[in-house]
Design an enzyme around this catalytic site. Structure first.
Site, PDB file in Angstrom:
ATOM      1  N   ASP A   1      -2.213  -6.311  -9.235  1.00  0.00           N
ATOM      2  CA  ASP A   1      -2.143  -4.862  -9.402  1.00  0.00           C
ATOM      3  C   ASP A   1      -3.393  -4.191  -8.819  1.00  0.00           C
ATOM      4  OD1 ASP A   1      -0.566  -2.747 -10.818  1.00  0.00           O
ATOM      5  OD2 ASP A   1      -2.454  -2.447 -11.890  1.00  0.00           O
TER       6      ASP A   1
ATOM      7  N   GLU B   1      -1.300  -5.606  -4.427  1.00  0.00           N
ATOM      8  CA  GLU B   1      -0.898  -4.211  -4.273  1.00  0.00           C
ATOM      9  C   GLU B   1      -2.137  -3.489  -3.775  1.00  0.00           C
ATOM     10  OE1 GLU B   1       0.854  -0.476  -6.851  1.00  0.00           O
ATOM     11  OE2 GLU B   1      -0.802  -1.692  -7.581  1.00  0.00           O
TER      12      GLU B   1
ATOM     13  N   ASP C   1       7.536   1.830  -9.268  1.00  0.00           N
ATOM     14  CA  ASP C   1       6.708   3.036  -9.151  1.00  0.00           C
ATOM     15  C   ASP C   1       7.312   4.079  -8.215  1.00  0.00           C
ATOM     16  OD1 ASP C   1       4.691   1.983 -10.768  1.00  0.00           O
ATOM     17  OD2 ASP C   1       3.550   1.192  -9.065  1.00  0.00           O
TER      18      ASP C   1
END
Ligand code: TEU
Ligand code: CA
Length: 544
Positions: free
Chosen positions: A201, A254, A324
């Site tokens: 993340d 990410e 998202d």
């Protein structure tokens, strides 16, 4: 060239993302869970995917649906127990499905024991985070949060702590070697359980160079002090050296606000950092600086971006949606007139590009954005915070409603539609987020029975990819074409494939190359020889 035994397993993998809360609820509490996932493993096997990326299932108070972790070595009871998790890993393994977990290490939950001890004044744990006084000013610096508003919140003692995301997600201090020890131990814990890697993340923001004021930026003031810092590269290299390289891991980062140069540094094989990254440029093709303010979507721009990244990364991580983003068929397709054709086109494109394709739960049946009745149906913390920021800007309710409903992350988080029943086969109880009314015809059960469905198109396309050396390992080259039609080749020693994607709802005259159509989303009787129909996808082979 690598032999089959030394070749990395993930280079030809197709990965399916599960957002546990919305996938399948086994006990009727309205929340998806691990036993629910286990019950759907045969479905995933049949779909043909190789690995699951599991969004967080760790202990969490759930303010950001698990991206706020309070115990990295335990399971959120809403999702099940550690025994359930062990069972998921072993059942999946038996089916030949690998599991990639989400690793959220930029921040913890404010309910994590470390942060609680820090608040209580324990100096060891205070140094796990960033606590600063206001120095007589209102905030320690001018940084903004990704979720709107300031990146600092005040504690009861009157000092402030840094949070790039919500105030329930305090940022960890990666200058502290203890944080490094704690987190590498977490990675080892899960790798020893047999998981196959991590999706990291917001990995490129974890190391803050300093806490100085940043240049004014509409959304992310301060970002030059933490984006892609040298310290971040060093940390990733050490993770790789100390932990990841000891296992056959797949690591995808990410990488927010990433450009090709930074992405290359993060993924260059010789630098031994990440295997690949998720980039955002194609997602932001229709945003004005922040996603809340939209501009017109131009397929030609989308194509230019995808092409650029195909030529940038050694192994691109390809995706058109995730938890998202809004649903891809709403974003890049046409849900009104060409829902089915455009969903199939996006499938075809995603699965014929060079790299590792990611499919997000529900994408394989063409799920659409949530049909929320108003802001009261929205649960996402980001939407909540943005709504507060918009109120401060004095935007009216109807403007805020419009801006938020069409961009909220909850659009992709509505429960997976397994059948047309009231709970969509997702739950027997009250779902945590509103289920879309179009479950009546967009659902797994009906689509399994219809040989022309989007679901069956995914299955054939996955099978096609697996059987095609050109698609799995071949070269990629864009072919000149009208701006909003994407034509490219994938070529191996034996064959050259021409991939045609009409990303518009109009007929398009194009030049045709190759010998024989071997795959497509229009049937033989619907197709035309001299042009592509709306959202038409075709694969044409030419023998060389
Ligand atoms: O997302 C990071 C991120 O960049 C997003 O928050 C993005 O800014 C936003 O979603 C655009 O709408 C990751 C996770 O994927 C996300 O779910 C988490 O909320 C976030 O990190 C914090 O952990
Ligand atoms: Ca449940």
């Amino acid at each position: 060239m690598a032999t089959s035994s030394t070749k990395k397993w993930w280079k030809n993998a197709i990965i399916y993302q599960i957002y546990p809360r919305s996938f399948c609820d086994s006990n009727g509490d309205g929340i998806g869970d691990i036993p629910g996932i286990i019950s759907k493993l045969p479905y995933l096997k049949d779909l043909g995917i190789d690995a699951i990326w599991l969004s967080p299932v760790y202990s969490s108070p759930g303010y950001d649906n698990g991206y706020d972790i309070s115990d990295y070595k335990n399971i959120n009871p809403e999702f099940g127990t550690m025994e359930d998790m062990d069972r998921l890993i072993s059942r999946a393994k038996r089916l030949g499905i690998k599991i990639v977990m989400d690793l959220v290490i930029n921040h913890t939950s404010d309910e994590h024991e470390w942060f609680q001890k820090a608040l209580a004044g324990d100096p060891k744990y205070r140094d796990y985070y960033y606590f600063r006084d206001g120095n007589g000013r209102k905030y320690p610096n001018n940084w903004g949060s990704f979720f709107g508003g300031r990146a600092w919140s005040k504690t009861e003692n009157g000092d402030y702590y840094l949070h790039l995301f919500s105030d329930k997600q305090p940022d960890l201090n990666w200058h502290n070697p203890d944080v490094y020890e704690e987190m590498t131990s977490v990675m080892q814990f899960w790798l020893d359980k047999g998981i196959a890697g991590f999706r990291c993340d917001v990995i490129n923001v974890i190391f803050k160079d300093n806490l100085e004021d940043g240049k004014q930026h509409l959304a992310l003031t301060g970002r030059e002090h933490y984006l892609n810092t040298d310290g971040c590269h060093d940390l990733i290299r050490r993770f790789n050296d100390d932990v990841w390289s000891k296992y056959k891991t797949f690591i995808v980062g990410e990488a927010v606000c990433i450009n090709p140069d930074n992405a290359k540094l993060l993924t260059d094989e010789d630098r031994k950092e990440l295997d690949t990254v998720f980039f955002f440029e194609h997602m932001d093709v229709d945003s004005r600086i922040v996603k809340w303010f939209k501009k017109k979507y131009h397929p030609s721009k989308f194509i230019r971006i995808i092409d650029k990244w195909q030529n940038t990364l050694e192994v691109p991580a390809n995706y058109f949606e995730n938890h998202d983003q809004i649903r891809s068929v709403n974003h890049f397709g046409n849900t009104e007139k060409y829902w089915e054709k455009s969903a199939k086109l996006l499938c075809g494109l995603n699965l014929s590009l060079r790299g590792v394709p990611f499919i997000y739960e529900g994408e394989e049946i063409g799920m659409t954005n949530g049909d929320f009745r108003g802001l009261r149906d929205i649960k996402d913390v980001e939407s909540f915070n943005i709504n507060q920021s918009m109120k401060r800007l004095l935007l009216t309710h109807s403007v805020r409603r419009k801006l938020i409903l069409r961009t909220s992350r909850d659009n992709a988080r509505t429960p997976v539609q397994w059948n047309s029943s009231e709970g969509a086969g997702f739950t027997t109880g009250e779902p945590w987020l509103k289920i879309n009314d179009n479950k009546s015809f967009i659902n797994v059960e009906d689509e399994s029975k219809d040989e022309n469905s989007i679901l069956n198109f995914y299955k054939s396309m996955i099978e096609f990819r697996k059987g095609s050396q050109a698609i799995q390992e071949g070269t990629y080259r864009r072919v000149a074409s009208p701006g909003d039609v994407y034509i490219f080749t994938r070529e191996s020693d034996e064959e050259r494939l021409y991939i045609y994607c009409n990303l518009t709802s109009m007929n398009k005259v194009v030049e045709f190359y190759g010998d024989r159509i071997i795959f497509g989303n229009y049937g033989e009787d619907e197709r035309l020889d001299f042009m592509l129909k709306p959202y038409e996808f075709r694969i044409v082979v030419s023998n060389i």
